[in-house]
Design a protein around this motif. Structure first.
Motif, PDB file in Angstrom:
ATOM      1  N   MET A   5      56.042  90.402  62.589  1.00  0.00           N
ATOM      2  CA  MET A   5      55.398  90.787  61.331  1.00  0.00           C
ATOM      3  C   MET A   5      54.741  92.154  61.450  1.00  0.00           C
ATOM      4  O   MET A   5      54.288  92.535  62.541  1.00  0.00           O
ATOM      5  N   PRO A   6      54.664  92.907  60.345  1.00  0.00           N
ATOM      6  CA  PRO A   6      53.878  94.144  60.361  1.00  0.00           C
ATOM      7  C   PRO A   6      52.412  93.838  60.666  1.00  0.00           C
ATOM      8  O   PRO A   6      51.854  92.871  60.146  1.00  0.00           O
ATOM      9  N   ALA A   7      51.811  94.635  61.524  1.00  0.00           N
ATOM     10  CA  ALA A   7      50.421  94.399  61.897  1.00  0.00           C
ATOM     11  C   ALA A   7      49.509  94.593  60.700  1.00  0.00           C
ATOM     12  O   ALA A   7      49.768  95.427  59.833  1.00  0.00           O
ATOM     13  N   PRO A   8      48.434  93.823  60.606  1.00  0.00           N
ATOM     14  CA  PRO A   8      47.464  94.028  59.526  1.00  0.00           C
ATOM     15  C   PRO A   8      46.771  95.371  59.683  1.00  0.00           C
ATOM     16  O   PRO A   8      46.760  95.957  60.777  1.00  0.00           O
ATOM     17  N   PRO A   9      46.167  95.879  58.602  1.00  0.00           N
ATOM     18  CA  PRO A   9      45.583  97.230  58.633  1.00  0.00           C
ATOM     19  C   PRO A   9      44.190  97.263  59.247  1.00  0.00           C
ATOM     20  O   PRO A   9      43.270  97.864  58.695  1.00  0.00           O
ATOM     21  N   TRP A  10      43.997  96.621  60.380  1.00  0.00           N
ATOM     22  CA  TRP A  10      42.737  96.718  61.118  1.00  0.00           C
ATOM     23  C   TRP A  10      43.058  96.593  62.599  1.00  0.00           C
ATOM     24  O   TRP A  10      44.121  96.091  62.979  1.00  0.00           O
ATOM     25  N   PRO A  11      42.179  97.045  63.465  1.00  0.00           N
ATOM     26  CA  PRO A  11      42.482  96.995  64.902  1.00  0.00           C
ATOM     27  C   PRO A  11      42.656  95.556  65.390  1.00  0.00           C
ATOM     28  O   PRO A  11      41.889  94.664  65.022  1.00  0.00           O
ATOM     29  N   LEU A  12      43.667  95.353  66.217  1.00  0.00           N
ATOM     30  CA  LEU A  12      43.882  94.048  66.831  1.00  0.00           C
ATOM     31  C   LEU A  12      43.187  93.996  68.185  1.00  0.00           C
ATOM     32  O   LEU A  12      43.105  94.999  68.892  1.00  0.00           O
ATOM     33  N   GLN A  13      42.695  92.831  68.529  1.00  0.00           N
ATOM     34  CA  GLN A  13      42.134  92.650  69.855  1.00  0.00           C
ATOM     35  C   GLN A  13      43.244  92.752  70.895  1.00  0.00           C
ATOM     36  O   GLN A  13      44.404  92.478  70.604  1.00  0.00           O
ATOM     37  N   PRO A  14      42.916  93.148  72.112  1.00  0.00           N
ATOM     38  CA  PRO A  14      43.933  93.139  73.167  1.00  0.00           C
ATOM     39  C   PRO A  14      44.479  91.728  73.357  1.00  0.00           C
ATOM     40  O   PRO A  14      43.735  90.748  73.318  1.00  0.00           O
ATOM     41  N   ALA A  15      45.779  91.628  73.539  1.00  0.00           N
ATOM     42  CA  ALA A  15      46.404  90.323  73.749  1.00  0.00           C
ATOM     43  C   ALA A  15      46.139  89.850  75.166  1.00  0.00           C
ATOM     44  O   ALA A  15      46.552  90.487  76.134  1.00  0.00           O
ATOM     45  N   ALA A  16      45.409  88.762  75.295  1.00  0.00           N
ATOM     46  CA  ALA A  16      45.113  88.212  76.614  1.00  0.00           C
ATOM     47  C   ALA A  16      46.295  87.383  77.103  1.00  0.00           C
ATOM     48  O   ALA A  16      47.074  86.851  76.316  1.00  0.00           O
ATOM     49  N   THR A  17      46.431  87.287  78.395  1.00  0.00           N
ATOM     50  CA  THR A  17      47.511  86.482  78.956  1.00  0.00           C
ATOM     51  C   THR A  17      47.110  85.009  78.961  1.00  0.00           C
ATOM     52  O   THR A  17      45.937  84.668  79.059  1.00  0.00           O
ATOM     53  N   VAL A  18      48.105  84.148  78.835  1.00  0.00           N
ATOM     54  CA  VAL A  18      47.854  82.714  78.869  1.00  0.00           C
ATOM     55  C   VAL A  18      47.574  82.293  80.307  1.00  0.00           C
ATOM     56  O   VAL A  18      48.341  82.618  81.215  1.00  0.00           O
ATOM     57  N   PRO A  19      46.472  81.589  80.574  1.00  0.00           N
ATOM     58  CA  PRO A  19      46.236  81.111  81.944  1.00  0.00           C
ATOM     59  C   PRO A  19      47.406  80.276  82.433  1.00  0.00           C
ATOM     60  O   PRO A  19      47.905  79.407  81.719  1.00  0.00           O
ATOM     61  N   VAL A  20      47.852  80.523  83.637  1.00  0.00           N
ATOM     62  CA  VAL A  20      49.021  79.841  84.177  1.00  0.00           C
ATOM     63  C   VAL A  20      48.625  78.587  84.940  1.00  0.00           C
ATOM     64  O   VAL A  20      49.305  77.563  84.844  1.00  0.00           O
ATOM     65  N   ARG A  21      47.534  78.633  85.650  1.00  0.00           N
ATOM     66  CA  ARG A  21      47.251  77.593  86.629  1.00  0.00           C
ATOM     67  C   ARG A  21      45.883  76.948  86.402  1.00  0.00           C
ATOM     68  O   ARG A  21      44.918  77.624  86.060  1.00  0.00           O
ATOM     69  N   ASP A  22      45.818  75.641  86.606  1.00  0.00           N
ATOM     70  CA  ASP A  22      44.551  74.918  86.618  1.00  0.00           C
ATOM     71  C   ASP A  22      44.448  74.231  87.975  1.00  0.00           C
ATOM     72  O   ASP A  22      45.292  73.399  88.330  1.00  0.00           O
ATOM     73  N   ASP A  23      43.424  74.582  88.742  1.00  0.00           N
ATOM     74  CA  ASP A  23      43.203  74.002  90.065  1.00  0.00           C
ATOM     75  C   ASP A  23      42.230  72.827  90.029  1.00  0.00           C
ATOM     76  O   ASP A  23      41.836  72.317  91.086  1.00  0.00           O
ATOM     77  N   PHE A  24      41.841  72.409  88.839  1.00  0.00           N
ATOM     78  CA  PHE A  24      40.996  71.236  88.651  1.00  0.00           C
ATOM     79  C   PHE A  24      39.696  71.332  89.448  1.00  0.00           C
ATOM     80  O   PHE A  24      39.236  70.365  90.063  1.00  0.00           O
ATOM     81  N   GLY A  25      39.116  72.536  89.411  1.00  0.00           N
ATOM     82  CA  GLY A  25      37.876  72.759  90.137  1.00  0.00           C
ATOM     83  C   GLY A  25      36.627  72.540  89.315  1.00  0.00           C
ATOM     84  O   GLY A  25      35.520  72.653  89.839  1.00  0.00           O
ATOM     85  N   LEU A  26      36.778  72.223  88.009  1.00  0.00           N
ATOM     86  CA  LEU A  26      35.616  72.022  87.157  1.00  0.00           C
ATOM     87  C   LEU A  26      35.277  70.535  87.060  1.00  0.00           C
ATOM     88  O   LEU A  26      36.123  69.660  87.276  1.00  0.00           O
ATOM     89  N   ALA A  27      34.041  70.272  86.693  1.00  0.00           N
ATOM     90  CA  ALA A  27      33.609  68.873  86.564  1.00  0.00           C
ATOM     91  C   ALA A  27      34.311  68.168  85.419  1.00  0.00           C
ATOM     92  O   ALA A  27      34.535  66.955  85.465  1.00  0.00           O
ATOM     93  N   GLU A  28      34.665  68.926  84.380  1.00  0.00           N
ATOM     94  CA  GLU A  28      35.367  68.367  83.228  1.00  0.00           C
ATOM     95  C   GLU A  28      36.669  69.118  83.034  1.00  0.00           C
ATOM     96  O   GLU A  28      36.791  70.295  83.382  1.00  0.00           O
ATOM     97  N   LEU A  29      37.633  68.447  82.434  1.00  0.00           N
ATOM     98  CA  LEU A  29      38.898  69.097  82.140  1.00  0.00           C
ATOM     99  C   LEU A  29      38.720  70.157  81.067  1.00  0.00           C
ATOM    100  O   LEU A  29      37.906  70.003  80.142  1.00  0.00           O
ATOM    101  N   ALA A  30      39.485  71.230  81.171  1.00  0.00           N
ATOM    102  CA  ALA A  30      39.468  72.284  80.159  1.00  0.00           C
ATOM    103  C   ALA A  30      39.925  71.710  78.815  1.00  0.00           C
ATOM    104  O   ALA A  30      40.665  70.714  78.764  1.00  0.00           O
ATOM    105  N   PRO A  31      39.506  72.309  77.695  1.00  0.00           N
ATOM    106  CA  PRO A  31      39.798  71.723  76.374  1.00  0.00           C
ATOM    107  C   PRO A  31      41.270  71.698  76.003  1.00  0.00           C
ATOM    108  O   PRO A  31      41.646  71.029  75.050  1.00  0.00           O
TER     109      PRO A  31
END
Length: 518
Positions: free
Chosen positions: A299-325
């Motif tokens: 699609m044509p970009a909207p007429p305002w600045p776009l945020q930088p496209a972040a990369t999708v996290p690839v890996r979860d090492d299950f190091g947190l007390a709760e699972l990511a959302p």
């Protein structure tokens, strides 16, 4: 890993890619608060429910969490069928508070939640016994009256703090004559009119968006002479089933539409496997009626600045007390069946059913968001049986399973369940792997949408393929329902441990379709 930013591919300076939220994220509802945008989607039989996203540019969306993340908010009984559960939330901001109204078709009917912070926690449910139907919308008029409009299209005044309703529901519009299923109503005050936006035609290939307007919030409403204002029915466009939309203003004051659509692949009739996804389209106004622009993959970009496209996290090492959302489970996720605390840095799952065919299976997965992708996990099956699976529902899933002395590939397609291939299980943890490759150029009209390759990684890192399976059988066109594929880990019996899980998009390639018996 507190948030996940989802984006199909990096944008150029002049374009963006649709869908803006890929994978099984249907029924988008969006609201703007200052410079911030918030969006909610349906979640059906999965817990936690109602994924929430945040954006500053309407193109790049970051996963905030899930609105319904406690069992007290979301009751999904064990007999909740797939594609039941939570339908069509509406997310709004009014008088300093966020409001989310939705339907739990499996338990509770229409429910209302609120918070001052969309990141949560959200309130306990306010039940709405006087509100009938599904797909509830909430809107406030100039006098402060709160109106709830539901599929049908009917309207009733409510007290959002108590759930009390006043009077009986009143039919205010039935949509376009001859179009079935008027649903997903959204009511707005824009300029001199109140607009009533609906979806109709059913959520399949005839889906569309229509609109009516009136001088007051309770009508009467006159339909737009150009209805449907959006539909891809009867076309060969790459995005189909367009509908269930919401309107929002961009940062520059222009208008935009968030909507659902699907990306069917393969031959005839075309199969979509990721579920219904969230797309973005421009809107202009002519004679006080909205005119919806193109809905396309680029699609044509909207007429305002776009945020930088972040990369999708690839890996979860299950190091947190709760699972990511990003992680979801069918119906519930009791702590005694799923924990990251038993073995530090590992996800521990305990089997409750006998297989992924059972409604109470212990399964933790994430939505498949790319047409071609790879998923891998390191599993220790010493105490039980489990593995890596791609799930559409209990009757449609492919699994690479380890335990009881062997690794096997299982295919469940409707009433048929078979072990497709197997090999001895070596001692110690095992890397299980699954690759999905989209079919971009169908060989003939019968070509499926993709091919799934399941196998294991040898100690030297080479991939040992065990089975190559046709993807159409894990599509909505075959299985039915309203959801999309979810890829993740499960335990059938006993206790199994997972050290890590990674998911990454792959370039779209063309693989040969499997022959009979492969």
């Amino acid at each position: 890993m507190k948030g996940f930013t989802v984006s199909s591919v990096p944008e150029t300076g002049s374009t963006f890619t649709n869908p803006v939220i890929p994978g099984f994220h249907p029924d988008p509802s969006v609201c703007r608060v200052g410079d911030d945008y918030y969006l909610a989607c349906s979640s059906f039989e999965y817990f936690p429910g109602v994924p929430l996203f945040h954006s500053r540019d309407l193109v790049h969306w970051t996963r905030m969490g899930n609105a319904l993340d406690r069992p007290s908010q979301l009751s999904l009984p064990r007999d909740t069928a797939s594609s039941k559960g939570i339908y069509a939330p509406t997310l709004r901001h009014h008088d300093g508070r966020f409001w989310l109204i939705t339907t739990n078709v499996s338990d509770g009917g229409n429910l209302l939640f609120h918070t001052t912070d969309p990141a949560g926690p959200w309130s306990e449910p306010i039940r709405l016994p006087g509100v009938e139907g599904i797909d509830p919308d909430i809107a406030w008029d100039e006098d402060g009256n709160c109106w709830c409009t539901t599929a049908g299209v009917a309207q009733i005044r409510i007290d959002p703090y108590t759930g009390e309703s006043f009077g009986a529901p009143r039919r205010i519009w039935s949509g376009t004559p001859g179009a079935k299923a008027p649903e997903a109503p959204h009511l707005y005050r824009i300029g001199a009119y109140w607009y009533l936006l609906i979806a109709e035609g059913g959520t399949e290939r005839c889906h569309g968006v229509s609109i009516a307007r009136g001088r007051t919030s309770d009508g009467p409403f006159e339909p737009c002479p150009a209805n449907p204002v959006l539909t891809h029915r009867g076309t060969d466009l790459p995005v189909q089933n367009t509908g269930h939309a919401d309107l929002v203003q961009g940062p520059d004051g222009s208008w935009w539409m968030m909507l659902l659509g699907v990306r069917p692949l393969g031959g005839s009739p075309g199969w979509h496997v990721l579920g219904r996804e969230t797309f973005l389209a421009p809107v202009t106004w002519v004679d006080d009626w909205p005119v919806v622009g193109e809905v396309a993959p680029v699609m044509p970009a909207p007429p305002w600045p776009l945020q930088p496209a972040a990369t999708v996290p690839v890996r979860d090492d299950f190091g947190l007390a709760e699972l990511a959302p990003v992680w979801i489970s069918p119906r519930d996720r009791p702590a005694d069946a799923c924990t990251t605390g038993e073995r530090p840095g590992w996800l521990t799952l305990r089997g409750r059913g006998t297989s992924l065919d059972a409604p109470d299976v212990t399964f933790v997965g994430r939505r498949q968001e790319h047409l071609s992708c790879r998923a891998r996990t390191l599993m220790d099956p010493a105490e039980g049986v489990g593995g890596l699976a791609v799930r559409l529902d209990e009757s449609h899933h492919y699994d690479i399973e380890a335990g009881s002395g062997e690794v096997r590939v299982i295919a469940r397609i409707g009433p048929l369940r078979t072990v497709v291939a197997s090999r001895p299980l070596p001692a110690g943890p095992q890397v299980l792997r699954m690759e999905v490759s989209a079919t971009r150029a169908p060989v003939d009209a019968r070509s499926g949408p993709d091919v799934l390759v399941l196998g294991v990684e040898e100690p030297d890192g080479t991939f040992a393929e065990l089975a190559r399976l046709e993807g159409r059988y894990l599509s909505t066109e075959v299985a039915g329902g309203f959801t999309g594929r979810v890829i993740g880990m499960y335990a059938s019996t006993g206790t199994v441990h997972f050290d890590w899980f990674d998911y990454e998009p792959l370039p779209d390639t063309i693989r040969r379709a499997p022959s009979t018996g492969e």
